[in-house]
Design a protein around this motif. Structure first.
Motif, PDB file in Angstrom:
ATOM      1  N   ALA A   4       0.715  -1.192  -0.052  1.00  0.00           N
ATOM      2  CA  ALA A   4      -0.041   0.046   0.213  1.00  0.00           C
ATOM      3  C   ALA A   4       0.851   1.153  -0.073  1.00  0.00           C
ATOM      4  CB  ALA A   4      -0.730   0.066   1.078  1.00  0.00           C
ATOM      5  N   ILE A   5       0.457   2.433  -0.464  1.00  0.00           N
ATOM      6  CA  ILE A   5       1.175   3.371  -0.724  1.00  0.00           C
ATOM      7  C   ILE A   5       0.347   4.627   0.005  1.00  0.00           C
ATOM      8  CG2 ILE A   5       1.954   5.323  -2.203  1.00  0.00           C
ATOM      9  CD1 ILE A   5       2.547   3.436  -4.081  1.00  0.00           C
ATOM     10  N   LEU A   6       0.923   5.304   0.866  1.00  0.00           N
ATOM     11  CA  LEU A   6       0.303   6.574   1.730  1.00  0.00           C
ATOM     12  C   LEU A   6       0.926   7.566   1.299  1.00  0.00           C
ATOM     13  CD1 LEU A   6      -1.507   7.613   4.027  1.00  0.00           C
ATOM     14  CD2 LEU A   6       0.218   7.058   5.546  1.00  0.00           C
ATOM     15  N   GLU A  40       1.883  -6.672  -5.387  1.00  0.00           N
ATOM     16  CA  GLU A  40       0.485  -6.288  -6.000  1.00  0.00           C
ATOM     17  C   GLU A  40       0.100  -5.157  -4.941  1.00  0.00           C
ATOM     18  OE1 GLU A  40      -4.008  -7.777  -4.911  1.00  0.00           O
ATOM     19  OE2 GLU A  40      -2.213  -8.836  -4.387  1.00  0.00           O
ATOM     20  N   LEU A  41      -0.328  -3.878  -5.630  1.00  0.00           N
ATOM     21  CA  LEU A  41      -0.676  -2.762  -5.054  1.00  0.00           C
ATOM     22  C   LEU A  41      -2.104  -2.770  -4.591  1.00  0.00           C
ATOM     23  CD1 LEU A  41       0.350   0.211  -4.404  1.00  0.00           C
ATOM     24  CD2 LEU A  41      -0.729   1.190  -6.523  1.00  0.00           C
ATOM     25  N   VAL A  42      -2.176  -3.095  -3.491  1.00  0.00           N
ATOM     26  CA  VAL A  42      -3.610  -3.157  -2.876  1.00  0.00           C
ATOM     27  C   VAL A  42      -4.254  -1.702  -2.219  1.00  0.00           C
ATOM     28  CG1 VAL A  42      -3.209  -5.472  -2.082  1.00  0.00           C
ATOM     29  CG2 VAL A  42      -2.756  -3.689  -0.518  1.00  0.00           C
ATOM     30  N   ALA A  43      -3.653  -0.838  -2.169  1.00  0.00           N
ATOM     31  CA  ALA A  43      -4.088   0.463  -1.751  1.00  0.00           C
ATOM     32  C   ALA A  43      -3.310   1.643  -2.271  1.00  0.00           C
ATOM     33  CB  ALA A  43      -4.687   0.596  -0.383  1.00  0.00           C
ATOM     34  N   TYR A  44      -3.883   2.481  -2.564  1.00  0.00           N
ATOM     35  CA  TYR A  44      -3.058   4.036  -2.772  1.00  0.00           C
ATOM     36  C   TYR A  44      -4.089   5.023  -2.094  1.00  0.00           C
ATOM     37  CZ  TYR A  44      -0.598   7.428  -5.453  1.00  0.00           C
ATOM     38  OH  TYR A  44       0.218   8.629  -5.806  1.00  0.00           O
ATOM     39  N   PHE A  45      -3.378   5.427  -0.917  1.00  0.00           N
ATOM     40  CA  PHE A  45      -4.576   6.018  -0.252  1.00  0.00           C
ATOM     41  C   PHE A  45      -3.965   7.469   0.467  1.00  0.00           C
ATOM     42  CE2 PHE A  45      -2.423   3.510   3.122  1.00  0.00           C
ATOM     43  CZ  PHE A  45      -2.458   3.856   4.199  1.00  0.00           C
ATOM     44  N   SER A  46      -4.755   8.324   0.833  1.00  0.00           N
ATOM     45  CA  SER A  46      -4.190   9.646   1.308  1.00  0.00           C
ATOM     46  C   SER A  46      -4.757   9.940   2.701  1.00  0.00           C
ATOM     47  CB  SER A  46      -4.858  10.681   0.674  1.00  0.00           C
ATOM     48  OG  SER A  46      -4.525  10.652  -0.773  1.00  0.00           O
ATOM     49  N   ILE A  68      -7.182  -0.717   5.308  1.00  0.00           N
ATOM     50  CA  ILE A  68      -5.860  -1.232   5.209  1.00  0.00           C
ATOM     51  C   ILE A  68      -5.231  -2.386   6.092  1.00  0.00           C
ATOM     52  CG2 ILE A  68      -3.435  -0.501   5.528  1.00  0.00           C
ATOM     53  CD1 ILE A  68      -5.000   0.711   2.996  1.00  0.00           C
ATOM     54  N   LYS A  69      -5.734  -2.404   7.435  1.00  0.00           N
ATOM     55  CA  LYS A  69      -5.410  -3.724   8.236  1.00  0.00           C
ATOM     56  C   LYS A  69      -6.032  -4.896   7.514  1.00  0.00           C
ATOM     57  CE  LYS A  69      -5.092  -0.883  12.674  1.00  0.00           C
ATOM     58  NZ  LYS A  69      -5.661  -0.802  13.931  1.00  0.00           N
ATOM     59  N   ARG A  70      -7.588  -4.525   7.174  1.00  0.00           N
ATOM     60  CA  ARG A  70      -8.187  -5.810   6.328  1.00  0.00           C
ATOM     61  C   ARG A  70      -7.489  -6.252   5.264  1.00  0.00           C
ATOM     62  NH1 ARG A  70     -12.698  -2.924   8.001  1.00  0.00           N
ATOM     63  NH2 ARG A  70     -13.158  -2.187   5.847  1.00  0.00           N
ATOM     64  N   LEU A  71      -7.037  -5.660   4.689  1.00  0.00           N
ATOM     65  CA  LEU A  71      -6.166  -5.834   3.387  1.00  0.00           C
ATOM     66  C   LEU A  71      -5.110  -6.496   3.550  1.00  0.00           C
ATOM     67  CD1 LEU A  71      -6.619  -2.643   0.993  1.00  0.00           C
ATOM     68  CD2 LEU A  71      -7.803  -4.735   0.667  1.00  0.00           C
ATOM     69  N   ALA A  72      -4.462  -6.165   4.853  1.00  0.00           N
ATOM     70  CA  ALA A  72      -3.169  -6.760   5.378  1.00  0.00           C
ATOM     71  C   ALA A  72      -2.139  -6.927   4.272  1.00  0.00           C
ATOM     72  CB  ALA A  72      -3.230  -8.302   5.573  1.00  0.00           C
ATOM     73  N   PRO A  73      -1.666  -5.733   3.961  1.00  0.00           N
ATOM     74  CA  PRO A  73      -0.358  -5.584   3.164  1.00  0.00           C
ATOM     75  C   PRO A  73       0.811  -5.862   3.824  1.00  0.00           C
ATOM     76  CG  PRO A  73      -0.941  -3.375   3.898  1.00  0.00           C
ATOM     77  CD  PRO A  73      -2.031  -4.504   4.118  1.00  0.00           C
TER      78      PRO A  73
END
Length: 117
Positions: A4-6, A40-46, A68-73
């Motif tokens: 994931a990217i923050l 695998e990019l699972v999230a790109y969030f701000s 994000i926790k549920r996605l478990a990156p």
């Protein structure tokens, strides 16, 4: 490996996210450490923005963190946009709001990595 990217909400004013995504897709800069491992990019969030970070409600940042926790990156990378500029123009101190997000993710066992591109 799930990533994931923050990023900072204020970066939306000047950033399309292209450099972060290019580095991810090409496995350059901070993503080079993963070598040949599939990513695998699972999230790109701000972050929700300065002064608006709501950790005490189900919506907003608290909801994003739970997602994000549920996605478990395996790792959350945070961009240079999450760092505040110092008097000399350098970005070396993480925004306190971003730090709170990273601390919560790290406390749940998610690896936090400085940098994207």
């Amino acid at each position: 490996m799930k990533i994931a990217i923050l990023r900072c909400l204020h970066s939306n004013d000047v950033c399309a996210g292209a450099a972060c995504l290019r580095a991810f897709n090409n496995k350059t800069a901070s993503f080079a450490q993963y070598g040949e491992e599939p990513l695998e990019l699972v999230a790109y969030f701000s972050c929700d923005g300065c002064g608006k970070v709501a950790f005490d409600c189900e919506r907003g940042m608290a909801g994003k963190i739970e997602t994000i926790k549920r996605l478990a990156p395996d790792a959350v990378h945070y961009g240079v946009c999450t760092k505040m500029k110092t008097a000399n123009g350098e970005r070396n101190k993480i925004c306190p709001n971003i730090q709170r997000i990273l601390d919560e993710l790290q406390a749940s066992g998610i690896k936090v990595v400085d940098g994207t591109h």
